[in-house]
Design a protein around this motif. Structure first.
Motif, PDB file in Angstrom:
ATOM      1  N   PRO A 253       0.854  -1.140  -0.014  1.00 44.30           N
ATOM      2  CA  PRO A 253      -0.020  -0.016  -0.259  1.00 44.30           C
ATOM      3  C   PRO A 253       0.921   1.282  -0.002  1.00 44.30           C
ATOM      4  CG  PRO A 253       0.045  -1.072   2.039  1.00 44.30           C
ATOM      5  CD  PRO A 253       0.946  -2.017   1.271  1.00 44.30           C
ATOM      6  N   ILE A 254       0.680   2.041  -0.905  1.00 46.38           N
ATOM      7  CA  ILE A 254       1.429   3.321  -0.924  1.00 46.38           C
ATOM      8  C   ILE A 254       0.804   4.486   0.001  1.00 46.38           C
ATOM      9  CG2 ILE A 254       2.144   5.060  -2.471  1.00 46.38           C
ATOM     10  CD1 ILE A 254       3.263   2.387  -3.123  1.00 46.38           C
ATOM     11  N   LEU A 255       1.420   4.470   1.243  1.00 44.25           N
ATOM     12  CA  LEU A 255       0.939   5.440   2.172  1.00 44.25           C
ATOM     13  C   LEU A 255       1.504   6.561   2.152  1.00 44.25           C
ATOM     14  CD1 LEU A 255       0.848   2.636   5.020  1.00 44.25           C
ATOM     15  CD2 LEU A 255      -0.959   3.180   3.640  1.00 44.25           C
ATOM     16  N   ASN A 256       2.666   6.708   1.685  1.00 45.99           N
ATOM     17  CA  ASN A 256       3.373   8.061   1.536  1.00 45.99           C
ATOM     18  C   ASN A 256       4.555   8.181   0.357  1.00 45.99           C
ATOM     19  OD1 ASN A 256       5.785   6.733   2.673  1.00 45.99           O
ATOM     20  ND2 ASN A 256       4.905   6.880   4.558  1.00 45.99           N
ATOM     21  N   GLU A 257       5.239   8.977   0.412  1.00 44.85           N
ATOM     22  CA  GLU A 257       6.298   9.269  -0.678  1.00 44.85           C
ATOM     23  C   GLU A 257       7.402   8.168  -0.410  1.00 44.85           C
ATOM     24  OE1 GLU A 257       7.153  13.669  -0.953  1.00 44.85           O
ATOM     25  OE2 GLU A 257       5.376  13.865   0.075  1.00 44.85           O
ATOM     26  N   GLN A 258       7.797   8.216   0.593  1.00 48.19           N
ATOM     27  CA  GLN A 258       8.798   7.319   1.064  1.00 48.19           C
ATOM     28  C   GLN A 258       8.502   5.935   0.474  1.00 48.19           C
ATOM     29  OE1 GLN A 258       9.781   7.002   5.006  1.00 48.19           O
ATOM     30  NE2 GLN A 258      11.568   5.495   4.837  1.00 48.19           N
ATOM     31  N   ILE A 259       7.393   5.300   0.600  1.00 46.12           N
ATOM     32  CA  ILE A 259       6.978   4.036   0.166  1.00 46.12           C
ATOM     33  C   ILE A 259       6.903   4.221  -1.206  1.00 46.12           C
ATOM     34  CG2 ILE A 259       5.221   2.139   0.291  1.00 46.12           C
ATOM     35  CD1 ILE A 259       4.645   3.088   3.159  1.00 46.12           C
ATOM     36  N   ALA A 260       6.298   5.137  -2.041  1.00 53.14           N
ATOM     37  CA  ALA A 260       6.425   5.384  -3.275  1.00 53.14           C
ATOM     38  C   ALA A 260       7.499   5.270  -3.959  1.00 53.14           C
ATOM     39  CB  ALA A 260       5.707   6.519  -3.772  1.00 53.14           C
ATOM     40  N   GLN A 261       8.670   5.977  -3.359  1.00 50.69           N
ATOM     41  CA  GLN A 261       9.924   5.937  -3.927  1.00 50.69           C
ATOM     42  C   GLN A 261      10.604   4.644  -3.860  1.00 50.69           C
ATOM     43  OE1 GLN A 261      11.879   8.948  -5.366  1.00 50.69           O
ATOM     44  NE2 GLN A 261      12.829   6.993  -5.997  1.00 50.69           N
ATOM     45  N   ALA A 262      10.327   3.804  -2.807  1.00 49.69           N
ATOM     46  CA  ALA A 262      10.958   2.306  -2.680  1.00 49.69           C
ATOM     47  C   ALA A 262      10.429   1.651  -3.391  1.00 49.69           C
ATOM     48  CB  ALA A 262      10.698   2.058  -1.039  1.00 49.69           C
ATOM     49  N   THR A 263       9.258   1.765  -4.093  1.00 47.06           N
ATOM     50  CA  THR A 263       8.757   0.658  -5.184  1.00 47.06           C
ATOM     51  C   THR A 263       9.029   1.105  -6.424  1.00 47.06           C
ATOM     52  OG1 THR A 263       6.462   1.961  -5.099  1.00 47.06           O
ATOM     53  CG2 THR A 263       6.633   0.264  -3.594  1.00 47.06           C
ATOM     54  N   ALA A 264       9.753   2.085  -6.637  1.00 45.36           N
ATOM     55  CA  ALA A 264      10.465   2.433  -7.827  1.00 45.36           C
ATOM     56  C   ALA A 264      11.678   1.788  -8.176  1.00 45.36           C
ATOM     57  CB  ALA A 264      10.419   4.048  -7.969  1.00 45.36           C
TER      58      ALA A 264
END
Length: 500
Positions: free
Chosen positions: A272-283
């Motif tokens: 689940p993309i809860l914030n920008e940090q997680i979004a960046q990690a999944t890239a």
């Protein structure tokens, strides 16, 4: 700054407005929109992996027989399962091999057979008790006949895997596949860009209680896997799921030549993309996942690292080792990993799967320890014979026969004029030559390709070499090729007999 909750994302799943993408797609989305824009746009990122995961197995409950039995030993299609927990519970491990078929059939095959709807033969033995009087049981059971069949895998989905190669002059067979001599190939495993733990390396959303795709069904993460070594980027997962709901599309048995059986497990973890940090990690991309190529030709837990390598290089089909272009091959299926990530994406988009936060996060900075060994590791120099009788290659067969008779040695290393090893001759070679009335030179009947040992090698490694080559003795040589000792299977047997 973007902030979402699991409740908000699950509400979107429920009403059909959720935006789900795969980890492969997320790389491009973050590249185009940035981490903040991607976090606003995307709600869930799906991952997938499909590879050999030896540390897998299934808990089975067979129900009670009439009269009842307390199973002490149980075999399913002649593969032994562990029964030391209760009367009719058993755990069958993927790598356990058949008593009769050996490496051709094992626990992984039993698991696949059960999922595919086949029945398996159960044979059990017991000493018998007042409440469990039965001593022997034979029956045939399918998955539907069992009360529970719970897949419980102690160690799956490594965050990344070391790649493997082989520096020796012989092909070796390992859990990383067959490795060709002289750096002839490199094998690797893992899904790179789609790898679950590579997309959440800080375990922000992956931990105990996380709902996952396992074998084509919904499963859960139980907690950290065995040998979890997050400090070095080698995290693992312990997972469970209902075998009765799984599919052979995602659970398959495999045989590795010279190693044994393993189980290919399909797994996908939603992030689940809860914030920008997680979004960046999944890239993370294949170029961002780095591992090491290890030399499996060195029979040690501390194998030498040849070089660092990215999954982008590994997936290109070739890597450079010491200026040589070496072909690579994957033991995992990226195609199947992509299918898993997309199927999980569809489940979420259709409202059939809801994401969850872990009740406890995985430990982040721990390292797996090697085994504590209280007895010393025996090396060749500890047990080899140093008073070695040798013979020159120009000597006659008669001379060799006389030496063997006078010294009671059954093996004679044969030397060149410069005292380096040229071959080996045995009492059997001489007897065969005499029967053929051949009394020429030793070099005419000697074995030229000699299996040798080094003085500082571990005895366990040398014992394995003796077995593989079906010989009972080997010369011990130094770096100059001079014979400095002899080690035999009798020497090794005596060592183990003393220790037992």
């Amino acid at each position: 700054m973007v902030k979402k909750t699991i409740h908000e994302i699950n509400s979107k799943i429920r009403d059909g407005s959720v935006n789900v993408v795969t980890a492969e797609e997320m790389v491009h989305i973050v590249g185009e929109l940035g981490a903040e824009g991607a976090a606003k746009e995307v709600d869930v990122v799906t991952t997938g992996t499909f590879g050999a995961m030896c540390s897998s197995g299934v808990w089975l409950n067979f129900g009670h027989s009439e009269p009842p039995i307390k199973m002490q030993k149980v075999f399913l299609n002649d593969v032994e399962a562990y029964t030391g927990v209760a009367a009719v519970d058993a755990f069958i491990g993927a790598t356990q091999i058949s008593e009769t078929l050996g490496m051709d059939y094992g626990g992984a095959h039993v698991i696949e057979d059960l999922i595919s709807g086949k029945s398996v033969h159960l044979h059990s033995m017991s000493h018998g008790t007042d409440c469990y009087p039965r001593k022997v049981l034979d029956t045939t059971l399918s998955l539907d006949d069992m009360n529970q069949a719970i897949m419980m895998n102690p160690r799956n989905a490594y965050q990344k895997y070391n790649a493997a190669t082989n520096s020796t002059r012989s092909t070796i067979h390992t859990y990383m596949g067959s490795l060709l001599p002289s750096f002839g190939n490199v094998t690797y495993s893992g899904a790179g860009v789609l790898s679950p733990l590579s997309n959440d390396p800080d375990y922000m959303t992956i931990g105990t209680g996380t709902r996952i795709f396992l074998g084509g069904a919904q499963g859960y993460i139980v907690g950290e896997g065995t040998q979890h070594s997050s400090g070095g980027g080698f995290g693992t997962l312990m997972v469970q799921g209902d075998l009765k709901k799984m599919s052979t599309d995602y659970i398959r048995a495999a045989n590795f030549t010279g190693y044994g059986t393993s189980l290919y497990v399909g797994m996908g973890v939603p992030i689940p993309i809860l914030n920008e940090q997680i979004a960046q990690a999944t890239a993370v991309s294949d170029a961002g996942v780095t591992t090491k190529i290890l030399d499996y030709g060195i029979p040690s837990r501390d194998r030498p690292a040849i070089r660092d390598v990215t999954y982008e290089e590994l997936r290109s089909g070739f890597v450079d080792i010491n200026g040589k272009e070496v072909p690579t091959s994957s033991l995992s299926s990226f195609k199947k990993s992509r299918i898993i990530a997309n199927e999980l994406k569809d489940w979420i988009a259709k409202g059939e799967f809801f994401v969850s936060m872990p009740v406890e996060r995985l430990p982040k900075h721990i390292s797996a320890k090697p085994m504590k060994q209280t007895e010393g590791i025996a090396i060749v120099s500890d047990i080899m014979a140093v008073n070695v009788v040798t013979i020159n290659k120009d000597a006659s067969v008669y001379d060799a026969a006389k030496i063997i008779q006078d010294t009671s040695f059954n093996h004679l290393p044969v030397l060149n004029d410069d005292r380096t090893l040229a071959g080996i001759i045995t009492a059997w070679d001489i007897a065969k030559a005499v029967s053929l009335n051949k009394f020429d030179l030793v070099e005419d009947i000697m074995t030229r390709k000699v299996i040798t040992a080094n003085v500082d090698e571990q005895v366990a490694v040398v014992a394995r070499r003796l077995d593989l080559n079906e010989v009972s003795a080997m010369p011990v040589i130094n770096k100059d090729g001079h014979v400095i000792g002899m080690i035999t299977s009798d020497d090794i047997s005596k060592l183990y007999a003393r220790r037992s």
